[in-house]
Scaffold this active site. Structure first.
Site, short mmCIF file in Angstrom:
data_model
loop_
_atom_site.label_atom_id
_atom_site.label_comp_id
_atom_site.label_asym_id
_atom_site.label_seq_id
_atom_site.Cartn_x
_atom_site.Cartn_y
_atom_site.Cartn_z
N LYS A 135 5.09 0.25 8.28
CA LYS A 135 4.65 1.51 7.68
C LYS A 135 5.77 2.54 7.77
O LYS A 135 6.33 2.77 8.84
CB LYS A 135 3.39 2.02 8.40
CG LYS A 135 2.81 3.30 7.84
CD LYS A 135 1.50 3.65 8.55
CE LYS A 135 0.85 4.90 7.99
NZ LYS A 135 -0.45 5.18 8.64
N GLY A 149 0.07 5.54 0.21
CA GLY A 149 -0.85 6.66 0.24
C GLY A 149 -0.10 7.95 0.00
O GLY A 149 1.07 7.95 -0.41
N ASP A 171 -10.81 9.78 9.91
CA ASP A 171 -10.76 9.39 8.50
C ASP A 171 -11.44 8.04 8.29
O ASP A 171 -10.91 7.15 7.62
CB ASP A 171 -9.32 9.34 8.00
CG ASP A 171 -9.22 9.40 6.47
OD1 ASP A 171 -10.21 9.82 5.83
OD2 ASP A 171 -8.16 9.04 5.93
N MET A 228 1.08 10.11 2.09
CA MET A 228 2.18 10.44 2.99
C MET A 228 2.84 9.23 3.64
O MET A 228 3.68 9.40 4.50
CB MET A 228 1.67 11.39 4.10
CG MET A 228 1.25 12.75 3.58
SD MET A 228 2.64 13.66 2.86
CE MET A 228 1.76 14.81 1.79
N GLY A 244 0.82 -1.20 0.00
CA GLY A 244 0.00 0.00 0.00
C GLY A 244 0.85 1.25 0.00
O GLY A 244 1.94 1.28 0.58
N LYS A 277 -13.63 5.54 6.57
CA LYS A 277 -14.15 5.32 5.22
C LYS A 277 -13.91 3.86 4.88
O LYS A 277 -13.12 3.16 5.55
CB LYS A 277 -13.43 6.22 4.21
CG LYS A 277 -11.91 6.04 4.16
CD LYS A 277 -11.27 7.00 3.19
CE LYS A 277 -9.73 6.84 3.19
NZ LYS A 277 -9.10 7.79 2.24
N VAL A 280 3.32 1.18 2.97
CA VAL A 280 3.27 0.03 3.86
C VAL A 280 3.81 -1.19 3.13
O VAL A 280 3.46 -1.45 1.96
CB VAL A 280 1.82 -0.25 4.33
CG1 VAL A 280 1.80 -1.43 5.31
CG2 VAL A 280 1.22 0.99 4.98
N VAL A 300 -2.71 -7.52 8.52
CA VAL A 300 -4.09 -7.99 8.39
C VAL A 300 -4.29 -8.49 6.96
O VAL A 300 -4.56 -7.71 6.05
CB VAL A 300 -5.10 -6.87 8.71
CG1 VAL A 300 -6.53 -7.41 8.61
CG2 VAL A 300 -4.84 -6.27 10.08
N ASN A 325 -10.41 2.40 4.80
CA ASN A 325 -9.67 2.28 6.06
C ASN A 325 -10.26 1.24 7.01
O ASN A 325 -10.01 1.26 8.21
CB ASN A 325 -9.59 3.64 6.77
CG ASN A 325 -8.54 4.54 6.14
OD1 ASN A 325 -7.65 4.07 5.42
ND2 ASN A 325 -8.65 5.84 6.37
#
Length: 490
Positions: free
Chosen positions: A48, A28, A154, A30, A26, A156, A33, A111, A159
């Site tokens: 991360k 994003g 955050d 900023m 992953g 959503k 991961v 996860v 997430n």
């Protein structure tokens, strides 16, 4: 200065001799991961890293870029601290943290699974039971965060992970914020925190968040879970921002059959424009719990590869958390037969310095862990016991951990302050005001008003010097109450 172009990691790279990077899972704006193998435990972990090479940062000049990096590093440290404090199966636990090639990192539980956005795309409209199973698990994790209280800010579908064994896991506390006095704001350059389509009105208006802010965002997620679409969708006449600020969502029953009235009412209240009109997450959890499956219920049809009802139908004992934080070298060890008063005094001095510097950290944490033991071993009348509890309460309050701080203040007032002379009455009044100040973070305004009024009556019967001490704190809390009663600007 950080070289923003030098942070490309590679599979096989080992972080601090322990975490061997396997694959990027992953990236994003900023952070990025990686899945990694923990050489000490043999477990897969998620590592991360902060990203200093994002497009947003490249567009800034050198000075502004460094200022932004300082903010991002501070927020990353806060996320690390929060994960270390949150203990729930629906929140990834922290395994370790440090710095690698000049950039901070944290290692946490990996996860395996898919995020809720992808899960909904794979399965289309969910049955009521499956949707309730997801929502109830997220509500439970969110309730754990709110006990500190911490606002995620955050929420959503991207997430929320649905793990391979059906557990809903709330991830990415990168912009989460502890609530309370003295908590530093870490706001990104020119940004409004939260994600488009899932922001509460107060986030859009850049108002101070509360736990009810998360309830609104979670209401948007629940709406989508139960009816297959978000509460507001941009159209040719009005954008989503305008709808979130001014429009009432349609009842869930308009979009889907079989929605219980209690659920419809709950989600619409979660989406109220005014935060004080929204339910608490505990109320949300209570309504959702009534809709979840019970042990021994049949599995859903059609069968799901990742089944969110499994944790309810086939409950398992939760594994013990790994790697508790190591004690401070100057603190008495947990296995000592008796506490060493000199070591505790030294730890109190360290905590006092942390509080004076505005950065309560390791010493305050150790005092928190020793507080009950000190009271049990030395009794409630020993001055050192009270000092331990008072420093713990003050440190937690300044760190924004209002729930634990309030409990410490209340316990000191009821158990550790003895007698009914002027000094003792003043101390109790101040302690109860501080507890009320902490409870304000949970929206307990009426209780705070009562504490302010009671403190005023106490101060009226005290000598001038003691009355001034109570009045100083009373005015602080009264101002906080007034600001909260004023609410968001219209």
């Amino acid at each position: 200065m950080v070289d923003s172009g030098s942070q490309e990691f590679r599979a096989g790279e080992v972080v601090e001799g322990r975490y061997e990077l396997a694959e990027s899972i992953g990236k994003g704006g900023m952070a990025q991961v990686w899945r990694a193998a923990d050489r000490e435990t043999g477990l897969d972990v998620a590592v991360k890293f902060l990203r200093p090479d994002s497009e947003d940062l490249r567009q800034l000049d050198t000075l502004a870029r460094q200022e932004e990096l300082d903010v991002l590093r501070a927020r990353f440290r806060r996320e690390t601290m929060l994960l270390g404090r949150l203990d729930h199966p629906g929140i990834p636990e922290l395994y370790g943290h440090g710095s690698h090639r000049g950039m901070p990192y944290m290692a946490m539980r990996h996860v395996p699974g898919v995020n809720l956005h992808k899960f909904l795309g794979e399965h289309g409209p969910l049955t009521l039971t499956v949707a309730a199973a997801v929502a109830a698990q997220v509500a439970d994790a969110l309730a754990c965060a709110h006990t500190l209280p911490v606002v995620h800010r955050d929420l959503k579908p991207q997430n929320i992970m649905i793990s391979d064994d059906g557990v809903a896991v709330l991830i990415d506390f990168g912009i989460a914020k502890p609530l309370g006095m003295g908590v530093t704001q870490y706001t990104r350059h020119g940004s409004t925190l939260g994600s488009r389509g899932y922001q509460a009105p107060e986030q859009i208006l850049e108002k101070e968040p509360t736990t009810r802010t998360d309830v609104y965002c979670f209401g948007c997620v629940c709406y989508e879970l139960f009816v297959g679409r978000p509460p507001f969708v941009a159209d040719g006449t009005k954008g989503m921002v305008e709808q979130h600020l001014h429009d009432d969502p349609l009842p869930l029953a308009v979009h889907a059959a079989g929605i219980p009235g209690s659920l419809d009412d709950l989600v619409l209240r979660m989406l109220a424009k005014a935060p004080e009109r929204r339910p608490t997450v505990e109320e949300v959890r209570e309504v959702l719990a009534a809709l979840t499956p019970r042990p021994g219920d049949p599995e859903p049809r059609p069968r799901l590869k990742r089944d969110p009802t499994a944790p309810f139908r086939l409950p398992r004992e939760r594994p013990i958390r790994r790697q508790p934080p190591a004690p401070s070298p100057s603190a008495p060890a947990a296995h000592d037969e008796w506490l060493d008063a000199r070591a505790v005094e030294k730890l109190c001095d360290e905590a006092q310095r942390e509080i004076h510097d505005g950065d309560p950290d390791h010493a305050v944490r150790r005092l928190e862990g020793l507080a009950e033991r000190a009271r049990d071993e030395w009794g409630s009348r020993r001055p050192l016991v009270r000092r331990v509890w008072e420093l713990t309460a003050e440190g937690l309050r300044l760190a924004g951990e209002c729930g634990p701080a309030a409990r410490f203040y209340e316990s000191i007032a009821s158990e550790l302050v003895h007698g009914d002379g002027p000094e003792e009455r003043a101390c109790r009044a101040v302690l109860r005001l501080r507890a009320a100040e902490c409870r304000l973070a949970f929206g307990e305004i009426e209780e705070a008003i009562a504490a302010v009024e009671a403190a005023g009556h106490v101060a009226a019967g005290l000598p001038a010097s003691l009355a001034a001490r109570v009045e100083e704190v009373r005015r602080e809390v009264d101002l906080d109450v007034t600001e909260r009663l004023a609410g968001p600007e219209s």
